[in-house]
Design a protein around this motif. Structure first.
Motif, PDB file in Angstrom:
ATOM      1  N   LEU A 156       0.642  -1.305   0.084  1.00 22.56           N
ATOM      2  CA  LEU A 156      -0.104   0.083  -0.027  1.00 22.56           C
ATOM      3  C   LEU A 156       0.644   1.391   0.076  1.00 22.56           C
ATOM      4  O   LEU A 156       0.070   2.276  -0.160  1.00 22.56           O
ATOM      5  CB  LEU A 156      -0.955   0.001   1.107  1.00 22.56           C
ATOM      6  N   PHE A 157       2.299   1.042   0.270  1.00 23.32           N
ATOM      7  CA  PHE A 157       3.020   2.289   0.569  1.00 23.32           C
ATOM      8  C   PHE A 157       4.014   2.444  -0.347  1.00 23.32           C
ATOM      9  O   PHE A 157       5.309   2.468  -0.338  1.00 23.32           O
ATOM     10  CB  PHE A 157       3.464   2.293   1.863  1.00 23.32           C
ATOM     11  N   ARG A 158       3.897   1.776  -1.761  1.00 25.23           N
ATOM     12  CA  ARG A 158       4.999   1.705  -2.698  1.00 25.23           C
ATOM     13  C   ARG A 158       4.936   2.906  -3.732  1.00 25.23           C
ATOM     14  O   ARG A 158       6.148   3.237  -4.392  1.00 25.23           O
ATOM     15  CB  ARG A 158       5.016   0.664  -3.562  1.00 25.23           C
ATOM     16  N   PHE A 159       3.913   3.603  -3.702  1.00 25.06           N
ATOM     17  CA  PHE A 159       3.973   4.903  -4.745  1.00 25.06           C
ATOM     18  C   PHE A 159       4.265   4.601  -6.012  1.00 25.06           C
ATOM     19  O   PHE A 159       5.079   5.493  -6.669  1.00 25.06           O
ATOM     20  CB  PHE A 159       4.621   5.969  -3.858  1.00 25.06           C
ATOM     21  N   GLY A 160       3.996   3.475  -6.642  1.00 23.99           N
ATOM     22  CA  GLY A 160       4.313   3.089  -7.931  1.00 23.99           C
ATOM     23  C   GLY A 160       6.077   2.990  -8.184  1.00 23.99           C
ATOM     24  O   GLY A 160       6.436   3.011  -9.320  1.00 23.99           O
ATOM     25  N   GLN A 161       6.757   3.049  -6.981  1.00 25.86           N
ATOM     26  CA  GLN A 161       8.170   2.741  -7.277  1.00 25.86           C
ATOM     27  C   GLN A 161       8.527   1.455  -7.094  1.00 25.86           C
ATOM     28  O   GLN A 161       8.400   0.740  -5.854  1.00 25.86           O
ATOM     29  CB  GLN A 161       8.671   3.675  -6.278  1.00 25.86           C
ATOM     30  N   ASN A 162       9.017   0.817  -8.247  1.00 26.29           N
ATOM     31  CA  ASN A 162       9.578  -0.683  -8.279  1.00 26.29           C
ATOM     32  C   ASN A 162      10.916  -0.863  -8.075  1.00 26.29           C
ATOM     33  O   ASN A 162      11.449  -1.730  -8.092  1.00 26.29           O
ATOM     34  CB  ASN A 162       9.035  -1.144  -9.417  1.00 26.29           C
ATOM     35  N   ASN A 163      11.750   0.272  -7.882  1.00 23.64           N
ATOM     36  CA  ASN A 163      13.107   0.097  -7.782  1.00 23.64           C
ATOM     37  C   ASN A 163      13.776  -0.234  -6.468  1.00 23.64           C
ATOM     38  O   ASN A 163      15.088  -0.095  -6.220  1.00 23.64           O
ATOM     39  CB  ASN A 163      13.963   1.471  -8.386  1.00 23.64           C
ATOM     40  N   HIS A 164      12.924  -0.199  -5.688  1.00 26.03           N
ATOM     41  CA  HIS A 164      13.271  -0.631  -4.029  1.00 26.03           C
ATOM     42  C   HIS A 164      12.456  -1.577  -3.341  1.00 26.03           C
ATOM     43  O   HIS A 164      11.087  -1.450  -3.643  1.00 26.03           O
ATOM     44  CB  HIS A 164      13.530   0.573  -3.370  1.00 26.03           C
ATOM     45  N   SER A 165      12.652  -2.074  -2.261  1.00 25.62           N
ATOM     46  CA  SER A 165      12.043  -2.822  -1.231  1.00 25.62           C
ATOM     47  C   SER A 165      12.291  -2.427  -0.189  1.00 25.62           C
ATOM     48  O   SER A 165      12.859  -1.392   0.232  1.00 25.62           O
ATOM     49  CB  SER A 165      12.420  -4.276  -1.439  1.00 25.62           C
ATOM     50  N   PHE A 166      11.782  -2.711   1.017  1.00 27.01           N
ATOM     51  CA  PHE A 166      11.786  -2.552   2.614  1.00 27.01           C
ATOM     52  C   PHE A 166      12.452  -3.362   3.250  1.00 27.01           C
ATOM     53  O   PHE A 166      12.428  -4.727   2.999  1.00 27.01           O
ATOM     54  CB  PHE A 166      10.732  -2.235   2.979  1.00 27.01           C
ATOM     55  N   LEU A 167      13.433  -3.062   4.271  1.00 26.48           N
ATOM     56  CA  LEU A 167      14.057  -3.787   5.488  1.00 26.48           C
ATOM     57  C   LEU A 167      13.455  -3.486   6.561  1.00 26.48           C
ATOM     58  O   LEU A 167      13.153  -2.434   6.919  1.00 26.48           O
ATOM     59  CB  LEU A 167      15.696  -3.545   5.072  1.00 26.48           C
ATOM     60  N   VAL A 168      12.561  -4.475   7.021  1.00 24.67           N
ATOM     61  CA  VAL A 168      11.925  -4.237   8.324  1.00 24.67           C
ATOM     62  C   VAL A 168      12.384  -5.105   9.594  1.00 24.67           C
ATOM     63  O   VAL A 168      12.820  -6.173   9.336  1.00 24.67           O
ATOM     64  CB  VAL A 168      10.461  -4.859   8.114  1.00 24.67           C
ATOM     65  N   GLN A 169      12.871  -4.484  10.584  1.00 26.92           N
ATOM     66  CA  GLN A 169      13.327  -5.434  11.636  1.00 26.92           C
ATOM     67  C   GLN A 169      12.368  -5.125  12.835  1.00 26.92           C
ATOM     68  O   GLN A 169      11.919  -3.843  13.171  1.00 26.92           O
ATOM     69  CB  GLN A 169      14.490  -4.663  12.004  1.00 26.92           C
ATOM     70  N   THR A 170      11.939  -6.138  13.393  1.00 27.68           N
ATOM     71  CA  THR A 170      10.815  -5.903  14.490  1.00 27.68           C
ATOM     72  C   THR A 170      11.156  -6.714  15.579  1.00 27.68           C
ATOM     73  O   THR A 170      11.746  -7.934  15.859  1.00 27.68           O
ATOM     74  CB  THR A 170       9.284  -6.565  14.140  1.00 27.68           C
ATOM     75  N   HIS A 171      11.115  -6.158  16.736  1.00 31.58           N
ATOM     76  CA  HIS A 171      11.497  -6.679  17.902  1.00 31.58           C
ATOM     77  C   HIS A 171      10.068  -6.622  18.824  1.00 31.58           C
ATOM     78  O   HIS A 171       9.712  -5.739  19.349  1.00 31.58           O
ATOM     79  CB  HIS A 171      12.471  -6.142  18.915  1.00 31.58           C
TER      80      HIS A 171
END
Ligand code: PMV
Length: 340
Positions: free
Chosen positions: A98-113
């Motif tokens: 829902l939060f990519r804003f049409g940008q396909n050149n990157h992804s997210f790194l998520v770290q959850t504790h």
């Protein structure tokens, strides 16, 4: 309206490029005293009824997010890389879509504790989605209000809408179709003596998700029609009990509310039973202690574990009869978790 339209509406005129290298947010888990069970809109997680919870202080999820090269998101949970095919990773990636804003050149790194066992009916999804939305807000520098964050987090998990505040939080069901009025609202009353005890019998992921269980209950329980009335009644009583710090009324109503929710599930087809033998044994134990004069009540969510409600003055006795439980003081300023 779909989820993306709600996100786009809230984020219109906001940055679509990160303002910072990373975003970090902590969100507390919350335990519903008056439950949310049943959606009037399954896409936007809009509930039929309002609900009310208490946040669990520093017991929750802290999430860090940043952009990275490549097309696959990377999700770490408590220091372990989550398998891309796992239910958890899929949920995170689907929400982040829902939060990519049409940008396909990157992804997210998520770290959850997370200090909450995931998927065991201990409000992990509430803390998880609230922390993820808060971390995105910090990463992009959107400076959204807590109300707006509450709306966005609800799109991930309904109960997450209540995880942006300390203490008691009401989630107003709202009436609008797009759900901009279906938001968390904190209550100003504090209750420093209130304690929550976590009775954990099983940390395993639940066999049936709350989403599926809710849908089946609404569709098939012959008693669902009376649930909204019961909710209006219980919510009013719980709010007044909080205001008056009337623990007996609070405990009785909270317990009845949870048991009624589980009774609805038992009457669904096929039936849904989250309780395990240990759950039932513990309920009987609680009722026996209460009859013997100890003011202790419980609530139960979409899992076999119970959460005890009691007051600080009874803590020693509670620990005597319920050894090994984790005790949380939701209104403590610094030290939220009181280890036995
Ligand atoms: O927000 P969800 O989809 O995880 O559903 C939460 C349901 C209950 O925990 C059982 C009740 C509530 O109000 O939190």
């Amino acid at each position: 309206m779909n989820k993306q339209a709600v996100v786009d509406k809230i984020l219109a005129n906001h940055h679509t490029i990160p303002k910072h290298e990373q975003g970090v947010w902590f969100a507390p888990a919350n335990i519903a005293l008056c439950k949310y069970w049943g959606k009037r809109n399954t896409e936007l997680n809009l509930p039929y009824t309002s609900s009310l919870s208490v946040s669990l202080g520093d017991f929750g999820a802290k999430t860090t997010i940043m952009q990275q090269a490549g097309t696959n998101d990377t999700v770490w949970v408590n220091g372990e890389l989550s398998n891309v095919a796992s239910v958890f990773s899929k949920k995170v990636t689907e929400f982040l879509n829902l939060f990519r804003f049409g940008q396909n050149n990157h992804s997210f790194l998520v770290q959850t504790h997370s200090t909450v066992p995931i998927g065991a009916g201990l409000a992990s999804s509430a803390a998880g989605f609230a922390a993820l939305v808060g971390a995105l807000n910090a990463l992009y520098g959107w400076e959204l209000s807590l109300t707006e964050l509450s709306i966005l987090a609800r799109l991930g998990s309904g109960s997450a809408s209540r995880s942006f505040w300390k203490g008691f939080v009401e989630w107003e069901a709202g009436v609008s179709e797009e759900g901009m009025d279906s938001i968390g609202i904190p209550l100003s009353t504090v209750w420093p003596e209130l304690r929550i005890g976590l009775m954990i019998f099983n940390r395993q992921e639940k066999p049936i998700s709350s989403r599926v269980a809710m849908e089946n209950t609404v569709k098939t329980s012959p008693f669902y029609a009376v649930w909204p009335q019961k909710q209006v009644h219980d919510l009013a009583i719980i709010k007044e009990a909080i205001l008056k710090q009337d623990f007996t009324t609070l405990g009785e109503t909270v317990e009845s509310n949870a048991l009624s929710m589980h009774a609805l599930m038992l009457s669904a087809m096929p039936p849904i039973l989250y309780s395990e033998p240990a759950t039932v044994t513990a309920m009987n134990h609680i009722w026996q202690r209460r009859q013997a004069g100890l003011p202790v009540y419980f609530t139960q969510d979409a899992g076999p574990n119970l959460k005890l409600l009691f007051l600080a003055k009874d803590q020693d006795n509670i620990l005597k009869y319920f050894p090994g439980i984790e005790i949380i003081a939701p209104f403590a300023e610094n030290e939220n978790k009181e280890k036995p």
